[in-house]
Design an enzyme around this catalytic site. Structure first.
Site, PDB file in Angstrom:
ATOM      1  N   ASP A 104     -53.883  25.352  29.125  1.00 36.98           N
ATOM      2  CA  ASP A 104     -53.208  25.561  30.405  1.00 36.98           C
ATOM      3  C   ASP A 104     -53.433  24.411  31.379  1.00 36.98           C
ATOM      4  OD1 ASP A 104     -51.466  27.172  31.946  1.00 36.98           O
ATOM      5  OD2 ASP A 104     -53.138  27.947  33.130  1.00 36.98           O
ATOM      6  N   ASP A 142     -47.981  27.873  25.441  1.00 38.34           N
ATOM      7  CA  ASP A 142     -47.938  26.721  26.352  1.00 38.34           C
ATOM      8  C   ASP A 142     -48.258  25.394  25.681  1.00 38.34           C
ATOM      9  OD1 ASP A 142     -47.824  28.883  28.096  1.00 38.34           O
ATOM     10  OD2 ASP A 142     -49.517  28.265  29.328  1.00 38.34           O
ATOM     11  N   ASP A 290     -51.349  36.999  36.313  1.00 40.82           N
ATOM     12  CA  ASP A 290     -51.076  35.622  35.906  1.00 40.82           C
ATOM     13  C   ASP A 290     -52.065  34.650  36.531  1.00 40.82           C
ATOM     14  OD1 ASP A 290     -48.681  36.074  34.338  1.00 40.82           O
ATOM     15  OD2 ASP A 290     -47.670  36.516  36.218  1.00 40.82           O
TER      16      ASP A 290
END
Length: 316
Positions: A104, A142, A290
């Site tokens: 991330d 991701d 999130d």
């Protein structure tokens, strides 16, 4: 670009996915229910305290399949426990491998393995936990899309090599289906930017790719995007995360991070009506934050009020 859940809790289930001796073998295999999921515990607590209407809404989440995220340094025990429990009931676990180095890009869900060597060892432990029991494994949400963006200390070629290692290692386990994450339609609208990175990351040996993980893009947009990717990747199949896309995406700043007004999407199913879409899955667990935006707790932490909003806004 967006954070995803970090707390490894439970997998709920009721819908079917293609299975047999293992997933994808031609019959249908229902997904395993973890009775200790956050949503299940919340529904039970609200029933005890007289919040019956809210408990019923929460059961829109707790009774449906959700993925188990593996995010810590020692995945084997959890993977083995989940797949064994599922196998005892004739069901199939859905798992997410989420431990790539510089995960991330250091944002809300930052972390991951400290080195490439540590990551390969982690993948080996994860695979050992799978054994020959059926499982669906979503590989590194991701990771490819961030590699295309350019992400801090990430060297794209090295990252794609690690992803290919993970795909190949998981595919060595009997009855495991592997889907490599490919972002979402809003992230890289030009699908051509993803083709070479996905190929370098082992997509040819995977069962397919995953779209919309932890995001809010509609099934229609994700399907059209997936069809374009598939055409350039030898007609690869794909799965779509429909966990929170019932009202589609929100526009504006940080539209990916705990946006208000969203809703649960289509319940997980393998009956998609589209030959290339293997399933709609709830990869992101509805109700897990999130990140620390819009008043939310840390990424992956259970947020009952947000879960309740998603359930209340659901159409079915």
């Amino acid at each position: 670009m967006f954070a995803v859940g970090l707390v490894a809790l439970g997998v709920a289930a009721s819908a079917g996915l293609r299975g047999g001796a293992g997933p994808g073998a031609g019959a249908e295999a229902a997904l395993w229910v973890n009775p200790e999921s956050s949503a299940a515990r919340q529904a039970a607590e609200w029933r005890r305290t007289g919040r019956t209407a809210d408990a019923l809404l929460m059961e829109r989440i707790s009774t449906r399949p959700q993925a188990e995220w593996l995010v810590g340094a020692e995945p084997r025990a959890v993977v083995e426990a989940r797949t064994t429990a599922a196998a005892r009931e004739g069901r199939t676990a859905v798992l997410v491998a989420y431990y790539i180095p510089y995960r991330d890009c250091g944002s809300y869900s930052g972390g991951g393995a400290p080195s490439a060597t540590a990551y390969r060892a982690w993948v080996d432990e994860f695979a050992a936990g799978l054994g020959d029991r059926g499982a669906y494994v979503i590989v590194e949400p991701d990771a490819v899309a961030h590699g295309v963006d350019g992400c801090g200390r990430v060297v794209p070629r090295e990252r794609y090599t690690l992803l290919a290692y993970a795909v190949d290692r998981f595919k060595r386990q009997a009855n495991t289906r592997v889907y490599l994450d490919a972002g979402n339609p809003a992230w890289h609208p030009d699908t051509s930017r993803l083709i070479a990175p996905l190929q370098q990351s082992g997509i040819a040996r995977a069962d397919g790719f995953a779209l919309n993980v932890s995001n809010f893009q509609t099934n229609e947009d994700s399907s059209a995007y997936g069809d374009k990717l598939s055409a350039a990747l030898g007609d690869k199949h794909f799965v779509i995360d429909s966990s929170r896309n019932g009202n589609g995406p929100r526009t504006g700043t940080d539209s990916w991070c705990n946006p208000p007004g969203r809703a649960l999407g289509v319940a997980p199913t393998a009956v998609t009506g589209a030959p290339l879409i293997d399933a709609y899955l709830w990869v992101k667990r509805p109700g897990e934050s999130d990140g620390t935006c819009r008043g939310g707790p840390a990424a992956g932490q259970w947020w009952p009020s947000y879960a309740l909003e998603l359930a209340r806004n659901a159409r079915g």
